[in-house]
Design an enzyme around this catalytic site. Structure first.
Site, short mmCIF file in Angstrom:
data_model
loop_
_atom_site.label_atom_id
_atom_site.label_comp_id
_atom_site.label_asym_id
_atom_site.label_seq_id
_atom_site.Cartn_x
_atom_site.Cartn_y
_atom_site.Cartn_z
N GLY A 241 9.54 7.06 -30.42
CA GLY A 241 10.14 7.95 -29.44
C GLY A 241 9.12 8.71 -28.61
N HIS A 242 9.62 9.36 -27.56
CA HIS A 242 8.78 10.06 -26.59
C HIS A 242 7.94 11.16 -27.25
CE1 HIS A 242 12.57 12.42 -26.58
NE2 HIS A 242 11.74 13.45 -26.51
N ASN A 243 6.69 11.25 -26.82
CA ASN A 243 5.73 12.26 -27.25
C ASN A 243 5.36 12.17 -28.73
OD1 ASN A 243 7.20 14.08 -24.80
ND2 ASN A 243 4.96 14.09 -24.90
#
EC number: 2.3.1.191
Length: 328
Positions: A241-243
């Site tokens: 997932g993002h970041n």
């Protein structure tokens, strides 16, 4: 295909030969399917029981094995059969798909892209504006590399992979078929209009010697970058997932997933189908068992299992107690 003698293979893996086989090794196969002239390997006691019925001529075995190879056969004893077999597999590796020409005439390459020496670009591949390809990069047919992405030397990208804009890819990476790098992260908030999409303006940074399996996804950061450190190995069908930030040499097995802003230290192992909650930190050397659901931070070197995940020793005690409860 390469054909080596037992002596040549033994020199390669630095082992000890027991028994005698004078022919050449014509191929490699699993112990229950190998035929005469083929090499197999025995990594533990479980597989040694199959040797009596195997037709293999030679086996790479762990040094403490208690059985003999038998007449006309040979063992090559080593400390670590898995690593030794990896060395032999490199020798017997079939050739990669052939390129008739280094850059296929149907490839679309923006005039501003920089293509390094020795690159190979397959049919119908797209290389966008400002892309930088290092030396010896291989893009197989139907790959898309979008604007201002950089890919380091000797990285291989297999068909169907999409690398979105501004991604930074290191050297000697391997992306298997249909990998997605840099898609928007999953972010929505309720509003008067229903669900409002949260824009993701970050990118993806991937280190050197990273391998990502088929159909896996690494989403771009909301603000800065989603990061995979050097040497990470990602299985098929994995979601990052993002970041999220992965340290060096992390392993994620198939169908596992990281929600947004997860941090993994160095050498973390995530078992198959495990799920990691957002904003969770799993510290260096920790292991998450297959199918587990991690809701809280995991300390260095710890092993957690279960759903929700907890220390493996505590979870085993719970399982034993439940089993006894069912018998009472």
């Amino acid at each position: 295909m390469q054909q080596l003698t037992v002596k040549e293979i033994n020199t390669l893996v630095n082992g000890e030969v027991v028994g005698e086989y004078t022919g050449t090794i014509t191929g490699l196969e699993r112990i229950d399917k190998a035929g005469v002239g083929e090499l197999t390997f025995i990594g533990n006691l479980k597989f040694s029981k199959k040797w009596d019925t195997s037709e293999a001529s030679v086996a790479i075995v762990y040094e403490g094995i208690k059985i003999d190879p038998g007449a006309g056969k040979a063992f090559i004893k080593v400390k670590n059969p898995d690593l030794a077999m990896a060395q032999v597999l490199e020798v017997y590796l079939p050739d990669s798909p052939h390129f008739e020409t280094d850059i296929h005439p149907t490839a679309v390459i923006d005039e501003s892209a920089r293509v390094g020496k020795g690159c190979r670009i397959g049919a119908n591949t797209y290389v966008g504006k400002g892309v930088i390809l290092g030396e010896g990069v291989t893009l197989y047919p139907n790959v898309s590399v979008f604007d201002h992405t950089s890919i380091g030397d000797h990285t291989t990208v297999w068909s169907g992979t999409v690398i979105r804009e501004r991604s930074e890819i290191g050297k000697h990476c391997i992306f298997h078929a249909n990998v997605s790098i840099g898609a928007d992260g999953f972010g929505y908030r309720p509003s008067e209009q229903g669900l409002t999409k949260i824009p993701h303006i970050g990118h993806v940074v991937i280190g050197n010697h990273v391998e990502i399996g088929a159909n896996s996804c690494v989403d771009r950061g909301k603000f800065s970058a989603t990061v995979l450190g050097d040497g990470c190995k990602i299985d098929n069908l994995v979601q990052i997932g993002h970041n999220s930030v992965l340290g060096r040499f992390c392993i994620m097995a198939g169908n596992s997933g990281l929600a947004g802003s997860v941090t993994l230290g160095d050498g973390v192992v995530i078992g198959g189908s495990a799920s990691i909650k957002d904003h969770t930190t799993i510290h260096s050397g920790a292991t998450v068992g297959a199918g587990s659901g991690v809701m809280n931070d995991v300390g260095p070197g710890k092993t957690v299992v279960g759903y929700p995940a907890c220390d493996s020793r505590d979870m085993l005690k719970q399982w034993v107690a439940l089993r006894k409860l069912g018998k009472s």
